[in-house]
Design a protein around this motif. Structure first.
Motif, mmCIF file in Angstrom:
data_model
loop_
_atom_site.group_PDB
_atom_site.id
_atom_site.type_symbol
_atom_site.label_atom_id
_atom_site.label_comp_id
_atom_site.label_asym_id
_atom_site.label_seq_id
_atom_site.Cartn_x
_atom_site.Cartn_y
_atom_site.Cartn_z
ATOM 1 N N SER A 15 -6.401 -21.803 -27.318
ATOM 2 C CA SER A 15 -5.694 -23.075 -27.501
ATOM 3 C C SER A 15 -6.101 -24.094 -26.445
ATOM 4 O O SER A 15 -6.433 -25.237 -26.767
ATOM 5 N N GLU A 35 -6.364 -21.269 -15.155
ATOM 6 C CA GLU A 35 -6.159 -20.005 -15.866
ATOM 7 C C GLU A 35 -5.875 -18.918 -14.827
ATOM 8 O O GLU A 35 -6.640 -18.756 -13.886
ATOM 9 N N ARG A 37 -5.887 -15.672 -15.309
ATOM 10 C CA ARG A 37 -6.829 -14.553 -15.404
ATOM 11 C C ARG A 37 -8.119 -14.923 -14.659
ATOM 12 O O ARG A 37 -8.352 -16.095 -14.361
ATOM 13 N N HIS A 43 -6.154 -13.778 -24.330
ATOM 14 C CA HIS A 43 -5.890 -12.370 -24.673
ATOM 15 C C HIS A 43 -7.144 -11.634 -25.122
ATOM 16 O O HIS A 43 -7.197 -10.408 -25.070
ATOM 17 N N HIS A 54 -10.082 -11.285 -37.282
ATOM 18 C CA HIS A 54 -9.817 -10.925 -38.689
ATOM 19 C C HIS A 54 -10.205 -12.075 -39.611
ATOM 20 O O HIS A 54 -10.457 -11.872 -40.793
ATOM 21 N N THR A 55 -10.308 -13.288 -39.043
ATOM 22 C CA THR A 55 -10.838 -14.412 -39.821
ATOM 23 C C THR A 55 -12.329 -14.544 -39.521
ATOM 24 O O THR A 55 -12.804 -14.065 -38.487
ATOM 25 N N TYR A 60 -13.548 -20.405 -36.091
ATOM 26 C CA TYR A 60 -12.806 -19.984 -34.894
ATOM 27 C C TYR A 60 -13.527 -20.489 -33.642
ATOM 28 O O TYR A 60 -14.740 -20.630 -33.626
ATOM 29 N N HIS A 115 -0.230 -21.755 -12.630
ATOM 30 C CA HIS A 115 0.701 -22.882 -12.534
ATOM 31 C C HIS A 115 2.074 -22.314 -12.194
ATOM 32 O O HIS A 115 2.562 -21.431 -12.888
ATOM 33 N N ARG A 146 0.033 -22.266 -22.950
ATOM 34 C CA ARG A 146 0.436 -20.853 -22.894
ATOM 35 C C ARG A 146 1.826 -20.679 -23.527
ATOM 36 O O ARG A 146 2.456 -19.632 -23.354
ATOM 37 N N ALA A 150 -0.275 -14.925 -26.227
ATOM 38 C CA ALA A 150 -0.266 -13.699 -27.033
ATOM 39 C C ALA A 150 0.126 -12.497 -26.179
ATOM 40 O O ALA A 150 -0.132 -12.460 -24.980
HETATM 41 C C1 LIG Z 1 -5.150 -9.173 -31.488
HETATM 42 C C2 LIG Z 1 -5.156 -10.576 -32.012
HETATM 43 C C3 LIG Z 1 -6.144 -10.974 -32.933
HETATM 44 C C4 LIG Z 1 -6.162 -12.280 -33.421
HETATM 45 N N1 LIG Z 1 -7.131 -12.625 -34.314
HETATM 46 C C5 LIG Z 1 -7.172 -13.899 -34.778
HETATM 47 C C6 LIG Z 1 -8.190 -14.294 -35.713
HETATM 48 O O1 LIG Z 1 -9.011 -13.502 -36.148
HETATM 49 N N2 LIG Z 1 -8.208 -15.568 -36.140
HETATM 50 C C7 LIG Z 1 -7.271 -16.491 -35.711
HETATM 51 O O2 LIG Z 1 -7.336 -17.639 -36.129
HETATM 52 N N3 LIG Z 1 -6.294 -16.133 -34.828
HETATM 53 C C8 LIG Z 1 -6.235 -14.874 -34.367
HETATM 54 N N4 LIG Z 1 -5.252 -14.503 -33.494
HETATM 55 C C9 LIG Z 1 -4.269 -15.508 -33.109
HETATM 56 C C10 LIG Z 1 -4.427 -15.813 -31.630
HETATM 57 O O3 LIG Z 1 -3.146 -15.962 -31.157
HETATM 58 C C11 LIG Z 1 -5.316 -16.965 -31.359
HETATM 59 O O4 LIG Z 1 -6.522 -16.699 -31.951
HETATM 60 C C12 LIG Z 1 -5.615 -17.307 -29.900
HETATM 61 O O5 LIG Z 1 -6.529 -16.414 -29.296
HETATM 62 C C13 LIG Z 1 -4.408 -17.482 -29.069
HETATM 63 O O6 LIG Z 1 -4.834 -18.223 -27.953
HETATM 64 P P1 LIG Z 1 -3.852 -18.917 -26.966
HETATM 65 O O7 LIG Z 1 -4.700 -19.735 -26.060
HETATM 66 O O8 LIG Z 1 -2.784 -19.630 -27.718
HETATM 67 O O9 LIG Z 1 -3.116 -17.727 -26.203
HETATM 68 P P2 LIG Z 1 -3.709 -16.707 -25.125
HETATM 69 O O10 LIG Z 1 -4.983 -16.123 -25.561
HETATM 70 O O11 LIG Z 1 -2.596 -15.760 -24.833
HETATM 71 O O12 LIG Z 1 -3.998 -17.625 -23.848
HETATM 72 C C14 LIG Z 1 -2.990 -18.143 -23.008
HETATM 73 C C15 LIG Z 1 -3.542 -18.140 -21.595
HETATM 74 O O13 LIG Z 1 -2.627 -18.793 -20.709
HETATM 75 C C16 LIG Z 1 -2.725 -18.147 -19.443
HETATM 76 N N5 LIG Z 1 -1.525 -18.443 -18.673
HETATM 77 C C17 LIG Z 1 -0.248 -18.121 -18.964
HETATM 78 N N6 LIG Z 1 0.591 -18.583 -18.023
HETATM 79 C C18 LIG Z 1 -0.179 -19.212 -17.100
HETATM 80 C C19 LIG Z 1 0.115 -19.899 -15.900
HETATM 81 N N7 LIG Z 1 1.371 -20.037 -15.437
HETATM 82 N N8 LIG Z 1 -0.912 -20.432 -15.204
HETATM 83 C C20 LIG Z 1 -2.192 -20.302 -15.640
HETATM 84 N N9 LIG Z 1 -2.514 -19.678 -16.783
HETATM 85 C C21 LIG Z 1 -1.517 -19.136 -17.504
HETATM 86 C C22 LIG Z 1 -2.838 -16.673 -19.820
HETATM 87 O O14 LIG Z 1 -3.389 -15.920 -18.748
HETATM 88 C C23 LIG Z 1 -3.769 -16.745 -21.048
HETATM 89 O O15 LIG Z 1 -5.114 -16.558 -20.688
HETATM 90 C C24 LIG Z 1 -5.187 -13.211 -32.989
HETATM 91 C C25 LIG Z 1 -4.200 -12.813 -32.078
HETATM 92 C C26 LIG Z 1 -4.167 -11.515 -31.601
HETATM 93 C C27 LIG Z 1 -3.078 -11.132 -30.638
#
Ligand SMILES: Cc1cc2nc3c(=O)[nH]c(=O)nc-3n(C[C@H](O)[C@H](O)[C@H](O)COP(=O)(O)OP(=O)(O)OC[C@H]3O[C@@H](n4cnc5c(N)ncnc54)[C@H](O)[C@@H]3O)c2cc1C
Length: 470
Positions: A15, A35, A37, A43, A54-55, A60, A115, A146, A150
């Motif tokens: 995101s 970040e 991590r 994740h 899965h997509t 993506y 943060h 965040r 996930a």
């Molecule tokens: C196993 C799995 C498979 C998936 N497959 C697909 C797919 O095939 N296609 C699709 O469209 N979607 C898929 N998804 C949906 C998925 O949620 C999104 O693809 C996407 O990876 C989510 O990203 P994100 O950035 O929202 O969350 P995250 O990947 O969780 O990233 C959030 C980040 O914020 C960081 N963070 C949190 N708090 C703080 C802080 N205070 N300070 C600094 N950093 C912080 C965390 O360390 C993390 O790295 C899947 C999800 C899962 C769980």
């Protein structure tokens, strides 16, 4: 250190990076991405070795950089479908995207930084290596990337007790344990549990050595219905079946029946009621594999795993020290309550179009750059939380259509969407003359209005309260 920046993006998962990429493509702004991590990709850094998107990769990642080659796989369980990146490939994509962003000179990416809140002169950020606190003065907005963080098996804490002499592993450790167990008990109802079961069957574990604790049964889509580009008709057909079923359904149960009858939704065991819906999909290969597992335990959620028994909400079953219990119970997608996305000094990234996390984040980056008025941006981005069950399906689908109709009335935005690689329908105009695609478009146009109205009526009926037909 006091750093100034226009935007502070918290979280460098899909995101945060998709948002930043789209924002800086449209506007000359300075962005700091932090970040906690040690690397980028969220994740995906902690996924199991055999996971894939899965997509398809085709829609993506970040908008400005392709993920993969838009190849159709010729062999294997994904044969005939667009390629799907491995977890490692997804992380490489995000690392490369961040590198390109950094090279613009307008984006700074700080890993290992968390943060922690607001300070006197700015946002407080802790360097996790040194423990030092820094303040970052933000000229425009903090972007919460965040909010829907996930939760995955490798990093979550199980919600049940496990005695010291029971063997519980995250799915990540399954390959290393496969030869040392007499049998396997897979815990969880969703796609991760499907992945664990499929992997076991594919790796020559006899199905009668696998027991599956499935508190709820889930609805899935078939992978064939999410194929973009040359096969974009598959997606249009699926959406049109949603509209047709939505227009005619009398309640949630009837909706499920219609969607299943049309092939839009499927379940592993058609003789058992399914309620869960997470927007995930299965191939024929996966379906064949998991349907071989006959020992399914439906006694609710696990409460405790002891040395010789598993205590569940509605009963208990035997287990033993030679049984490997595979934890697939992490929540996955977070269901945080919806909040306005564009706020005076904050942007809270959430879902708008169903099952499209990267597209949604990029759309918000585009709107932040190209619109001044937060109310206008929020009108175009009504938050639409991930669905957890079929009870959420009417809201999720209806809000998607409502937002999409608003987008169509904005020429610049619909132009951006039409060209975006993250838009799963982007090839539709090239295929609309094909008879099957034309039929699907006509079916959608016929039903979307009545379906929007009907889905509003049955939203929240939960299958128990029918509304009048007609
Ligand atoms: C196993 C799995 C498979 C998936 N497959 C697909 C797919 O095939 N296609 C699709 O469209 N979607 C898929 N998804 C949906 C998925 O949620 C999104 O693809 C996407 O990876 C989510 O990203 P994100 O950035 O929202 O969350 P995250 O990947 O969780 O990233 C959030 C980040 O914020 C960081 N963070 C949190 N708090 C703080 C802080 N205070 N300070 C600094 N950093 C912080 C965390 O360390 C993390 O790295 C899947 C999800 C899962 C769980």
């Amino acid at each position: 250190m006091l750093v100034n920046t226009d935007y502070l993006v918290v979280g460098a998962g899909a995101s945060g990076l998709a948002f930043t990429d789209a924002l800086v493509a449209e506007e000359d702004v300075e962005v700091t991405v932090i970040e906690r991590r040690g690397a980028l990709g969220g994740h995906w850094l902690n996924v199991y070795g055999f996971v894939r998107l899965h997509t398809p990769s085709a829609y993506y990642g970040v908008n400005s950089l392709a993920l993969g080659d838009d190849r159709i796989d010729e062999v294997g369980e994904n044969a005939g479908f667009y390629e799907r990146a491995t977890g490692e490939e997804v992380c490489e994509h995000f690392a490369q995207a961040a590198e390109r962003l950094t090279q613009t000179g307008r984006v700074r990416v700080l890993t290992g930084h968390e943060h922690v809140g607001h300070g006197a002169d700015g946002e407080l950020v802790r360097n996790l290596e040194t423990g030092e606190l820094h303040e970052i003065a933000v000229r425009r907005k903090v972007v919460d990337a965040r909010y829907l963080e996930a939760s995955v098996p490798a990093t979550h804490a199980p919600s049940f007790e496990v005695s010291a002499d029971a063997r519980l592993l995250p799915i990540n450790d399954l390959p290393a344990a496969v030869r040392s167990a007499s049998s396997f008990t897979v815990l969880g109802s969703g796609k991760t549990a499907v992945d664990a079961c499929t992997w076991l069957v594919d790796n020559d574990v006899e199905p009668d050595r696998i027991r599956w604790i499935r508190p709820r049964d889930a609805w899935f889509h078939h992978r064939s219905a999410f194929q973009p580009l040359e096969q974009v008709g598959s997606i249009m057909t699926g959406i049109s079946l949603d509209a047709e079923a939505g227009a005619q359904a009398t309640d949630i149960d009837d909706l499920c029946e219609r969607l299943e009858a049309s092939g839009r939704l499927l379940r592993i065991d058609p003789s058992w009621p399914a309620t869960m819906y997470r927007g995930t999909m299965l191939s024929d290969h996966e379906l064949r594999a998991v349907r071989q597992i006959e020992h399914v335990v439906r006694l609710g959620r696990v409460r405790r795993i002891e040395a010789d028994r598993i205590v569940l909400e509605q009963g208990q079953i035997e287990t033993g020290s030679d049984v490997v219990h595979v934890d697939c119970t992490a929540l996955g997608l977070r269901d945080a309550p919806p909040v306005p996305i564009f706020q005076p000094d904050r942007i809270v990234l959430q879902q708008v179009r169903l099952n499209s996390p990267c597209f949604n984040a990029a759309l918000m980056g585009y709107l932040e750059a190209c619109r001044d008025d937060d109310a206008d941006k929020n009108r175009l981005c009504p938050p639409n939380p991930y669905a957890r069950s079929m009870d959420d399906w009417p809201r999720m689908v209806r809000r998607t259509w409502t937002a999409e109709q608003r987008w169509l009335r904005e020429p610049d935005l619909s132009g951006w969407i039409a060209a975006s690689r993250l838009n799963l329908l982007r090839a539709l105009p090239d295929h609309v003359a094909e008879p099957s695609v034309r039929t699907a478009v006509e079916r959608f146009v016929t039903h979307v209005g009545p379906a929007t109205k009907r889905l509003r009526e049955i939203d929240g009926t939960g299958g128990s309260r029918a509304v009048e037909a007609g």
